[in-house]
Design a protein around this motif. Structure first.
Motif, short mmCIF file in Angstrom:
data_model
loop_
_atom_site.label_atom_id
_atom_site.label_comp_id
_atom_site.label_asym_id
_atom_site.label_seq_id
_atom_site.Cartn_x
_atom_site.Cartn_y
_atom_site.Cartn_z
N LEU A 187 1.01 -1.23 -0.07
CA LEU A 187 0.05 -0.03 0.21
C LEU A 187 0.81 1.40 0.07
N PRO A 188 0.32 2.27 -0.41
CA PRO A 188 1.03 3.58 -0.48
C PRO A 188 1.02 4.08 1.10
N GLU A 189 1.73 5.06 1.36
CA GLU A 189 1.66 5.69 2.85
C GLU A 189 2.28 4.91 3.82
N MET A 190 1.72 3.64 3.97
CA MET A 190 2.37 2.58 4.87
C MET A 190 1.84 1.20 4.48
N ASP A 191 2.78 0.07 4.69
CA ASP A 191 2.30 -1.09 4.01
C ASP A 191 1.30 -1.75 5.07
N GLY A 192 0.73 -2.88 4.65
CA GLY A 192 -0.39 -3.46 5.30
C GLY A 192 -0.10 -3.89 6.72
N ILE B 273 -9.43 -8.99 10.77
CA ILE B 273 -8.71 -8.57 9.73
C ILE B 273 -8.25 -9.73 8.96
N ILE B 274 -8.29 -9.64 7.70
CA ILE B 274 -7.64 -10.53 6.71
C ILE B 274 -6.76 -9.68 5.78
N MET B 275 -5.59 -10.35 5.93
CA MET B 275 -4.33 -9.72 4.99
C MET B 275 -4.24 -10.40 3.58
N LEU B 276 -4.21 -9.60 2.57
CA LEU B 276 -3.92 -9.94 1.07
C LEU B 276 -2.41 -9.95 0.98
#
Length: 229
Positions: free
Chosen positions: A55-60, A75-78
Motif C-alpha cells: 500500500l502507499p503511505e504505509m504497508d499493510g 482482519i484478513i490480509m492479502l
C-alpha cells in the motif's frame, strides 16, 4: 447487510468484488489509501477489514498494527506472493487470516464468513455462561475476558483459541486440532500460525501462566477452575 472495508490501492478491484460480495449480503466499501481507511474505521460500523500488504503511505503490516491499537475488528490480509514470511508477520501483528494474491473471490468470502462466525457465540456450546478460573474469566456470550479483574483486549482468533482451551481445561489440543476447529473450512494447514497466536495470547494474559505447552503434543489451559480454589 454487514459492512466490510477493503483497503487496497487497486481501484479496479473494489467494484467487481463489491458486486460479488453483495450476493452474500455483505456491503463492501473500498479505501484506496491507509489514511482514508483509518478514518472510515474510526467512524465505526464495519464488521471486518481486508488489507492489502502493498500500500502507499504505509504497508499493510504497519496498517494492521495501527488498527490493533484501538480495535479488535477481524482482519484478513492479502499477501501479494503468498510468502510464508508475510503470513507470519501479519499473524504476529494481530491479523486473523491471510489469503495470497491472486485469489478467488469465493475463497475470500469463505475466509470472511469464518472470521465473522468466530465472533458469534456458539449455539452448540454446552457451556453458555462465563468460564471462571483462578484469576481469569472467559465469557463466550459477550466475548470478553477479565484477567485479575481487568478487561483484556483480544482479537477474535485469540479469543476463540482461549475459549477452546477454557471449555476443557487440562485437555491437550494439538496444533492441527486447533487449526481444524478455528478455521472452520478447508485450508492449508499452517501450524506455525497456532504458535504465533499462542505467543500473542500468553503476553496478553501475563502475569497469569495459563497456557501450558506440552512438547510434541500441543497446548492446554493450566488454570484451576474458580470453584476448585
Amino acid at each position: 447487510m454487514q459492512r466490510i472495508l477493503l483497503i487496497d490501492d487497486d481501484a479496479d478491484l473494489g467494484p467487481p468484488l463489491g458486486t460479488y460480495f453483495a450476493r452474500f449480503e455483505y456491503g463492501l466499501e473500498q479505501a484506496l489509501r491507509p489514511s482514508i481507511g483509518l478514518q472510515k474505521l474510526s467512524r465505526g460500523g464495519f464488521e471486518a477489514a481486508i488489507l492489502d500488504v502493498m500500500l502507499p503511505e504505509m504497508d499493510g503490516f504497519a496498517l494492521c498494527r495501527e488498527i490493533r491499537k484501538t480495535s479488535d475488528i477481524p482482519i484478513i490480509m492479502l499477501t501479494a506472493r503468498g510468502d510464508v514470511m508475510d503470513r507470519v508477520v501479519g499473524l504476529e501483528l494481530g491479523a486473523d487470516d491471510y489469503l495470497p494474491k491472486p485469489f478467488e473471490p469465493r475463497e475470500l468470502v469463505a475466509r470472511l464468513q469464518t472470521v465473522l462466525r468466530r465472533r458469534q457465540p456458539s449455539r452448540a456450546s454446552p457451556i453458555a455462561g462465563p468460564l471462571r478460573f483462578d484469576g481469569l474469566v472467559v465469557d463466550p456470550v459477550t466475548r470478553t475476558v477479565l484477567r485479575q479483574g481487568q478487561p483484556v483486549e483480544l482479537t477474535s482468533t485469540e479469543f476463540d483459541l482461549l475459549h477452546l482451551l477454557a471449555r476443557e481445561p487440562g485437555k491437550v489440543f494439538s496444533r492441527d486440532d486447533i487449526l481444524n476447529q478455528l478455521r472452520g473450512h478447508e485450508a492449508e494447514l499452517y501450524t506455525r500460525a497456532v504458535d504465533i497466536v499462542v505467543s500473542r495470547l500468553r503476553k496478553k494474559l501475563e502475569p497469569l501462566d495459563g497456557i501450558k505447552t506440552l512438547r510434541n503434543a500441543g497446548y492446554a489451559l493450566g488454570l484451576a477452575r474458580a470453584t476448585d480454589v
